[in-house]
Write a protein that holds these residues in place. Structure first.
Motif, PDB file in Angstrom:
ATOM      1  N   UNK A   1      70.317 101.517  47.171  1.00 33.26           N
ATOM      2  CA  UNK A   1      71.673 101.486  47.725  1.00 33.26           C
ATOM      3  C   UNK A   1      71.603 101.127  49.207  1.00 33.26           C
ATOM      4  N   UNK A   2      72.602 100.398  49.660  1.00 34.30           N
ATOM      5  CA  UNK A   2      72.636  99.991  51.067  1.00 34.30           C
ATOM      6  C   UNK A   2      72.575 101.202  51.993  1.00 34.30           C
ATOM      7  N   UNK A   3      73.267 102.279  51.618  1.00 36.49           N
ATOM      8  CA  UNK A   3      73.273 103.484  52.454  1.00 36.49           C
ATOM      9  C   UNK A   3      71.877 104.088  52.577  1.00 36.49           C
ATOM     10  N   UNK A   4      71.063 103.980  51.524  1.00 32.36           N
ATOM     11  CA  UNK A   4      69.699 104.511  51.569  1.00 32.36           C
ATOM     12  C   UNK A   4      68.828 103.708  52.527  1.00 32.36           C
TER      13      UNK A   4
ATOM     14  N   UNK B   1      79.962 100.085  51.415  1.00 37.91           N
ATOM     15  CA  UNK B   1      80.332 101.500  51.376  1.00 37.91           C
ATOM     16  C   UNK B   1      79.945 102.203  52.671  1.00 37.91           C
ATOM     17  N   UNK B   2      79.513 101.435  53.649  1.00 36.57           N
ATOM     18  CA  UNK B   2      79.102 102.006  54.919  1.00 36.57           C
ATOM     19  C   UNK B   2      80.327 102.136  55.836  1.00 36.57           C
TER      20      UNK B   2
ATOM     21  N   UNK C   1      74.864  99.419  61.541  1.00 35.53           N
ATOM     22  CA  UNK C   1      74.693  99.190  60.101  1.00 35.53           C
ATOM     23  C   UNK C   1      74.643  97.696  59.792  1.00 35.53           C
ATOM     24  N   UNK C   2      75.512  96.937  60.436  1.00 38.61           N
ATOM     25  CA  UNK C   2      75.505  95.486  60.224  1.00 38.61           C
ATOM     26  C   UNK C   2      74.182  94.875  60.676  1.00 38.61           C
ATOM     27  N   UNK C   3      73.652  95.368  61.782  1.00 35.96           N
ATOM     28  CA  UNK C   3      72.389  94.852  62.299  1.00 35.96           C
ATOM     29  C   UNK C   3      71.246  95.136  61.321  1.00 35.96           C
ATOM     30  N   UNK C   4      71.205  96.359  60.777  1.00 38.63           N
ATOM     31  CA  UNK C   4      70.140  96.738  59.845  1.00 38.63           C
ATOM     32  C   UNK C   4      70.191  95.863  58.589  1.00 38.63           C
ATOM     33  N   UNK C   5      71.376  95.717  58.027  1.00 37.73           N
ATOM     34  CA  UNK C   5      71.501  94.926  56.802  1.00 37.73           C
ATOM     35  C   UNK C   5      71.225  93.449  57.062  1.00 37.73           C
ATOM     36  N   UNK C   6      71.614  92.966  58.245  1.00 47.42           N
ATOM     37  CA  UNK C   6      71.300  91.572  58.570  1.00 47.42           C
ATOM     38  C   UNK C   6      69.796  91.373  58.664  1.00 47.42           C
ATOM     39  N   UNK C   7      69.094  92.292  59.311  1.00 45.70           N
ATOM     40  CA  UNK C   7      67.641  92.168  59.429  1.00 45.70           C
ATOM     41  C   UNK C   7      66.989  92.125  58.061  1.00 45.70           C
ATOM     42  N   UNK C   8      67.473  92.961  57.149  1.00 43.97           N
ATOM     43  CA  UNK C   8      66.919  92.992  55.801  1.00 43.97           C
ATOM     44  C   UNK C   8      67.196  91.685  55.059  1.00 43.97           C
TER      45      UNK C   8
END
Length: 224
Positions: free
Chosen positions: A120-123, A160-161, A167-174
């Protein structure tokens, strides 16, 4: 005669060779079974979805038929998708079978000994933030490296964040890391394109959709 740490008694060399060959085959089969089990355990598939696959996805309307066909075609084109990093984006209402189909695809990857993880994205966000602590034994770079090297990553509950810049930065890096390495990612969300772009950022969403397909799940929840 000695075979490893075992002693094989035989009346002839041919019989002994046949016995050794059978035992070696048995060992190879068991080793592959254990390897497959480790891959499955590492995939983090939730218990509720352990028995879900493409074979038992319920089709009751044209939309569901289309979604299943997209998933089946994605598996048929597995080698191509691995080579060019094509992913999928499943979006629509909760309970419409998005996770079922995504995990069904993941299991097909596992069947040919490819590495898969459902998360999950939150995890992801929580684990990255925890790595920033001085007491943490895990580094942020190690987490991104682990997720980045997987043959297939399934990221559920995108959007769901809280939609913060962090949060956007973390998901973009991934997502960008996997995009640059041409690793396929399946994204799952309850949001539509406009709202998802606002939550994730256009750059992240753009990378998720490039070369892949977006499938809308716009029917009623199976749960109801």
């Amino acid at each position: 005669m000695f075979v490893g740490e075992r002693i094989v008694w035989s009346g002839c060399n041919e019989c002994a060779a046949q016995l050794i060959e059978r035992e070696n085959r048995a060992f190879a089969i068991e080793a592959e079974r254990l390897y497959n089990r480790r891959l499955f355990n590492a995939a983090r598939i939730p218990k509720r979805f352990e028995n879900k696959g493409l074979e038992n996805y319920r089709v009751e309307n044209k939309g569901q038929e289309n979604a299943l066909n997209v998933a089946l075609q994605y598996v048929d084109d597995l080698d191509l998708n691995l080579s060019n990093g094509s992913g999928l984006l499943f979006y629509g209402a909760s309970g419409t079978g998005k996770t079922h189909l995504a995990i069904g695809i993941g299991k097909k990857f596992l069947e040919v000994n490819l590495s898969v993880m459902y998360v999950r994205a939150s995890s992801i966000i929580r684990e990255v933030k925890e790595s920033w602590s001085k007491e943490s034994k895990r580094k942020e770079s190690d987490l991104f490296a682990k997720l980045g090297e997987l043959d297939l990553l399934i990221v559920d509950e995108l959007g769901r964040q809280f939609g913060t810049a962090t949060e956007r930065m973390i998901l973009f890096e991934l997502i960008n890391g996997r995009y640059e390495q041409m690793k396929p990612t399946i994204g799952i969300t309850n949001l539509d394109g406009a709202n998802l772009a606002e939550c994730l950022g256009f750059a992240t969403l753009d990378r998720l959709r490039e070369k892949g397909k977006s499938v809308c799940f716009d029917w009623k929840s199976f749960r109801s």
